[in-house]
Design an enzyme around this catalytic site. Sequence first.
Site, PDB file in Angstrom:
ATOM      1  N   SER A 200     -68.819  46.213  -0.489  1.00  0.00           N
ATOM      2  CA  SER A 200     -67.569  47.023   0.014  1.00  0.00           C
ATOM      3  C   SER A 200     -66.834  45.688   1.443  1.00  0.00           C
ATOM      4  O   SER A 200     -67.580  45.190   2.050  1.00  0.00           O
ATOM      5  CB  SER A 200     -67.077  48.254   0.319  1.00  0.00           C
ATOM      6  OG  SER A 200     -66.279  48.944   1.210  1.00  0.00           O
ATOM      7  N   GLU A 201     -65.567  45.030   1.123  1.00  0.00           N
ATOM      8  CA  GLU A 201     -65.424  44.405   1.360  1.00  0.00           C
ATOM      9  C   GLU A 201     -65.272  44.676   3.327  1.00  0.00           C
ATOM     10  O   GLU A 201     -64.603  43.549   4.049  1.00  0.00           O
ATOM     11  CB  GLU A 201     -63.975  42.936   1.288  1.00  0.00           C
ATOM     12  CG  GLU A 201     -62.589  43.460   1.199  1.00  0.00           C
ATOM     13  CD  GLU A 201     -62.542  44.876   0.081  1.00  0.00           C
ATOM     14  OE1 GLU A 201     -63.537  45.682  -0.636  1.00  0.00           O
ATOM     15  OE2 GLU A 201     -60.957  45.042  -0.201  1.00  0.00           O
ATOM     16  N   ASN A 202     -65.598  45.723   3.555  1.00  0.00           N
ATOM     17  CA  ASN A 202     -65.230  45.651   5.401  1.00  0.00           C
ATOM     18  C   ASN A 202     -66.227  45.425   5.593  1.00  0.00           C
ATOM     19  O   ASN A 202     -67.027  45.887   6.977  1.00  0.00           O
ATOM     20  CB  ASN A 202     -64.513  47.080   5.829  1.00  0.00           C
ATOM     21  CG  ASN A 202     -65.414  48.417   4.741  1.00  0.00           C
ATOM     22  OD1 ASN A 202     -65.461  48.602   3.731  1.00  0.00           O
ATOM     23  ND2 ASN A 202     -66.005  49.445   5.577  1.00  0.00           N
ATOM     24  N   GLY A 203     -67.312  45.083   4.651  1.00  0.00           N
ATOM     25  CA  GLY A 203     -68.826  44.873   5.393  1.00  0.00           C
ATOM     26  C   GLY A 203     -70.503  45.800   4.524  1.00  0.00           C
ATOM     27  O   GLY A 203     -71.320  45.795   6.281  1.00  0.00           O
TER      28      GLY A 203
ATOM     29  N   SER B  64     -68.789  39.422   5.349  1.00  0.00           N
ATOM     30  CA  SER B  64     -68.654  40.391   3.696  1.00  0.00           C
ATOM     31  C   SER B  64     -67.636  38.809   3.488  1.00  0.00           C
ATOM     32  O   SER B  64     -68.300  38.706   2.261  1.00  0.00           O
ATOM     33  CB  SER B  64     -68.144  41.389   4.131  1.00  0.00           C
ATOM     34  OG  SER B  64     -67.383  41.481   3.333  1.00  0.00           O
TER      35      SER B  64
END
Lengths: 233, 233, 218, 218
Positions: C46-49, C88
Amino acid sequence: MAGFDKVVGSYEEAMAGLDNGMTVIAGGFGLCGIPENLIAQIKRMRVRDLTIVSNNCGIDGFGLGILLEDKQIRKMISSYVGENALFEKQLLEGELEVELTPQGTLAEKMRAGGAGIPAFYTATGYGTPVAEGKEVREFNGRPHILEQSIRGDFAIVKGWKADRYGNVVYRHTAQNFNPMAATAGKITVVEVEEIVEPGELDPTQIHTPGIYVDRLIQGSFEKRIEQRTVRSA
Amino acid sequence: MAGFDKVVGSYEEAMAGLDNGMTVIAGGFGLCGIPENLIAQIKRMRVRDLTIVSNNCGIDGFGLGILLEDKQIRKMISSYVGENALFEKQLLEGELEVELTPQGTLAEKMRAGGAGIPAFYTATGYGTPVAEGKEVREFNGRPHILEQSIRGDFAIVKGWKADRYGNVVYRHTAQNFNPMAATAGKITVVEVEEIVEPGELDPTQIHTPGIYVDRLIQGSFEKRIEQRTVRSA
Amino acid sequence: MALSREQIAKRVARELKDGYYVNLGIGIPTLVANYVPEGMEVMLQSENGLLGMGPFPTEAELDADMINAGKQTVTTLPGASIFSSAESFAMIRGGHVDLTVLGAFEVDVQGNIASWMIPGKLVKGMGGAMDLVAGADNIIVTMTHASKNGESKLLEQCTLPLTGAGCIKKVLTDLAWLEIENGTFVLKERAPGVSVEEIVAKTAGRLVVPDHVPEMTF
Amino acid sequence: MALSREQIAKRVARELKDGYYVNLGIGIPTLVANYVPEGMEVMLQSENGLLGMGPFPTEAELDADMINAGKQTVTTLPGASIFSSAESFAMIRGGHVDLTVLGAFEVDVQGNIASWMIPGKLVKGMGGAMDLVAGADNIIVTMTHASKNGESKLLEQCTLPLTGAGCIKKVLTDLAWLEIENGTFVLKERAPGVSVEEIVAKTAGRLVVPDHVPEMTF
């Protein structure tokens, strides 16, 4: 404040020096890991014409959204905005400017700003409106665009724990943009849930070393949830 | 090997596929945090004409220095070399090529390689022999040079602990170049002192997420000290 | 009949491989997680980390500091890692994610994708979509084949502002599985009961139709 | 008399301020740590990835995984942090270190510094020196004023390959404290018992000598 003790006594002191027209880099993703009390302090200070660099702009009545209420923000540099009605209204009425920036490029711009890298090439955004006016150059047979780094007059950051020297640890995905924001402020202000003594945090597990941190304050946080999704136990 | 289990059974398996003429990025600073058993395996494989990207080249008889014994290295990309006599000899006799790169630029080149940034500008090296043949451009009134990123066919990395999924934690200053090296290999091989089960490491305290790691092996390490400096108790 | 949302997710899930790191976009792509084939492991980025995203939390597990890129509360699975947004997107931009699934308004025969901006409507932003399409080598776009009034979304050239240029090779619509090769769509599979003629009629971009176009089965 | 190594370190230490993050090069700069004024705290950054470096370890504390940039075994102080080389040079390149002290072969009136390469001799490399001089705003170069056979190292223009261009403003030699302003050296202080005439004679680059040049006291 002596030596490396970064702790300040009040939110007034934490944001002292912030003035009209300045650029503020803010950590946070959605409403997660946002420096909510530092934002509230900016509202109380009534400074205007701010440029805010943050992935999002909060919601109506919470997070950076509250700075819209008195039109304190002139420009947002973000990847995704408009989760609130006031934002949309001010944008359509031309009172607010938005510079949309891909999320990864935004993170890298902050990191580069803090790391003394003035510009870098990325394939992200090539061939899109983001590339307008930017240099295009091929590397490895693929076109890339030149992106410039970002620094702020202030950076506002939400940590979990920090020692008095400003070594910060983030909690879960509340980390997000906070570590990069912390490196990119001329003055970096961090608010945390708990301040401990130097030596209590494991030196190898510090997310933001104290060298980046100018002021530190302990606060209490509402931590509002944007999308409350649960499953039955 | 099923799912995300990166553990391999032998050093042969760990370095399988390494061939003559390949580029290998190695973690380590001096003799600290070097993948000593992976280096020994490269020696055993007798592959030649390697380009090695590493801050240093070990010493006579230890670390990357052992790859000089059978002239396996064609080119070193490093910031500081020549701590051993064999290195000097091969360099002077033209059997070895060295591309000296400032230490911070070297670290950033590896990081950029792993992060999909093909090139970046830095003030480091402007006006020096490092700048020769490189583009110069002003940002903020200051000249910077364009540096290109590095990727390797293999990256060899020394960690402390890792879970079977390849999530790695480094110990003390044995971290150094290892996290960047880990991101920049087409095949990244990590050797560690201890392998644990997934879930045993704190997710927020992983230095190298497993997504970067292709193969993982547990070894035992001599950890030679280069400058043994002590004080009386 | 056109594929349901669930069928689209199921068909995408067949492209998964054991050990894949996968980024799933908001909407239908998220559903793919529900159809990972038995005995196969994939890890969600998930690209928020967050790498190793788990299911939604129970009420007891609910934590405001634990969200995904859709800002939904989530959990982690054993072996997860949590990191900064820069890290990320280093993963994403650096091509370390094995498969990215995301939606789109339009795609075209050059592999261009438009997914974030409709001029005249309020533009909320691209989020991480531009990084995802530029960074991934293996992308599946899921979308409806045509708009509600029948206009094709598979075009000779995208009309909307792009999210990425020349980066899409695989498209799954409610009608068909297509791949983009040498400046054309190539029809690979059709939805159950959907005719080749219907797909041809609803595809505005150049389309290569092989002699045999297998029907998907579910 | 020319300053001793210890006196050079002591004089540099007077430039420290409470709360300074400091990077000390190998050799004389390292000695500065021994002369931090009473009641003042400074934190030492070592470019291999350590902030808050402590003294050498006891035999019992000795740890091969705990070294400084000189590859010496060291310890950490409370409040230390340890990080990657990329993070370390992000600090350095980004200008976050308050003071950098390092040696040199030559400096010149343009603030150029040569410290890493003597053509004809084996070149071992620049290590982190180029990053340090390019990244720091506040640098003190410590060096001998002239070579053993009397040739000045403070030049109109460096003759050796540079480490950095236009980045040096402060130089402490065994004879004098000088600052570089508008293309000249400016003599600020002289070592005890060293005459202005000697300094003038041993400075090849343009030198401004104020009416009064105070003598250092120790």
